[in-house]
Motif scaffolding. Structure first.
Motif, short mmCIF file in Angstrom:
data_model
loop_
_atom_site.label_atom_id
_atom_site.label_comp_id
_atom_site.label_asym_id
_atom_site.label_seq_id
_atom_site.Cartn_x
_atom_site.Cartn_y
_atom_site.Cartn_z
N THR A 162 0.69 -1.33 -0.05
CA THR A 162 -0.14 -0.15 0.03
C THR A 162 0.88 1.26 0.08
O THR A 162 0.23 2.45 -0.08
CB THR A 162 -0.78 0.09 1.24
N ALA A 163 2.16 1.12 0.23
CA ALA A 163 3.23 2.28 0.41
C ALA A 163 2.99 3.08 -1.10
O ALA A 163 2.85 2.31 -2.07
CB ALA A 163 4.27 1.95 0.70
N GLY A 164 3.33 4.34 -1.13
CA GLY A 164 3.63 4.85 -2.36
C GLY A 164 3.37 6.29 -2.38
O GLY A 164 2.12 6.52 -2.64
N ALA A 165 4.21 7.16 -2.46
CA ALA A 165 3.88 8.47 -2.79
C ALA A 165 3.27 8.72 -4.17
O ALA A 165 2.42 9.52 -4.49
CB ALA A 165 4.91 9.45 -2.46
N ALA A 166 4.01 7.88 -5.06
CA ALA A 166 3.65 7.95 -6.56
C ALA A 166 2.01 7.48 -6.71
O ALA A 166 1.52 8.21 -7.54
CB ALA A 166 4.81 7.18 -7.30
N ARG A 167 1.76 6.61 -5.90
CA ARG A 167 0.25 6.17 -5.99
C ARG A 167 -0.68 7.21 -5.37
O ARG A 167 -1.67 7.22 -6.05
CB ARG A 167 0.29 4.76 -5.22
#
Length: 203
Positions: free
Chosen positions: A97-102
Motif C-alpha cells: 500500500t506504500a507509495g507517494a507516486a500512487r
C-alpha cells in the motif's frame, strides 16, 4: 500559507504545531471531531473534518495511516500534498500500500515525500539539532514549485531540506524508512555508523 492537516495523531501535532508557531494558517481535519478539536486547541489552529481540511489547504499534510491516505486526500488537484506516511509490514518490510507516486496518481496533487524518516519524537523536538548539525530532511517530488513550498516548511520545522530527486525516488525513501526502522528496533544499532562523511563517501 494555508495548511490542511489530515490526521490527529502525533505527526500531525508535532509538525503542524511548529507551523502554527511560524505563522501559518492551519486547519486540522480528522475522522473524530473531538480529536480534531482537541488537537487544534492544543496548537492554536482551527478544526474540521478531513474534507474541510482538504478544501481549506493550499498545502495538505497527510498524517493518516498509509493505507488510508488515498481515501483521506481524495481530489487534490492544484494542491501541494506532503506525504509523511510509512507503510511498514511485519518484519520491517514495505507494504504494497506504500507509495507517494500512487497517492499522486490517485489525487492529482503535487505530492512531495518528506518527514518520513524519523520517529515522531524527533519532529516534536523544539530544536532538532544533533551533534551540532540541524536535522536534514530529504524531499522528493516532481513539481519545482511544490518542492520549494515544502523546503520552506522543512526550514520552519527547524530542519534543513535535502534534495532527494523526483517522485520516482520517493519509493527509495519509503524502503529506507522500513530498513532503518528494522535496524534501530531489531538490532538496536545506530544507522549513522553505516555512512562515512561526504568527502570520504565520494572518494
Amino acid at each position: 500559507m494555508k495548511i490542511g492537516v489530515l490526521g490527529t495523531g502525533g505527526m500531525a501535532q508535532a509538525l503542524s504545531g511548529k507551523w502554527v508557531a511560524r505563522g501559518h494558517d492551519v486547519l486540522v481535519g480528522g475522522r473524530s471531531s473531538e480529536r480534531a478539536v482537541a488537537l487544534a486547541e492544543r496548537i492554536g489552529a482551527r478544526a474540521g473534518t478531513l474534507r474541510e481540511a482538504v478544501a481549506f489547504g493550499d498545502v495538505l499534510l497527510v498524517a493518516v495511516p498509509a493505507s488510508a491516505a488515498v481515501e483521506a486526500v481524495g481530489d487534490a488537484r492544484g494542491k501541494v500534498v506532503v506525504d509523511c506516511t510509512n507503510s511498514v509490514a511485519p518484519g520491517f518490510l514495505l507494504e504494497a500500500t506504500a507509495g507517494a507516486a500512487r497517492l499522486a496518481e490517485a489525487s492529482g496533487g503535487d505530492v512531495v515525500k518528506a518527514f518520513n524518516l524519523c520517529h515522531v519524537s524527533v519532529w516534536g523536538d523544539p530544536a532538532p539539532v544533533y551533534e551540532g548539525r540541524p536535522l536534514g530532511v530529504p524531499v522528493c517530488g516532481d513539481s519545482p514549485a511544490a518542492l520549494e513550498v515544502v523546503r520552506e516548511l522543512v526550514r520552519d520545522a527547524g530542519c534543513v531540506p535535502v534534495d532527494g530527486g523526483g517522485l520516482a525516488r520517493a519509493a527509495l525513501m519509503e524502503a529506507t524508512a522500513a530498513f532503518v526502522i528494522g535496524v534501530w528496533k531489531d538490532g538496536g544499532q545506530d544507522v549513522r555508523a553505516m555512512f562515512p562523511a561526504l568527502e570520504a563517501a565520494l572518494g
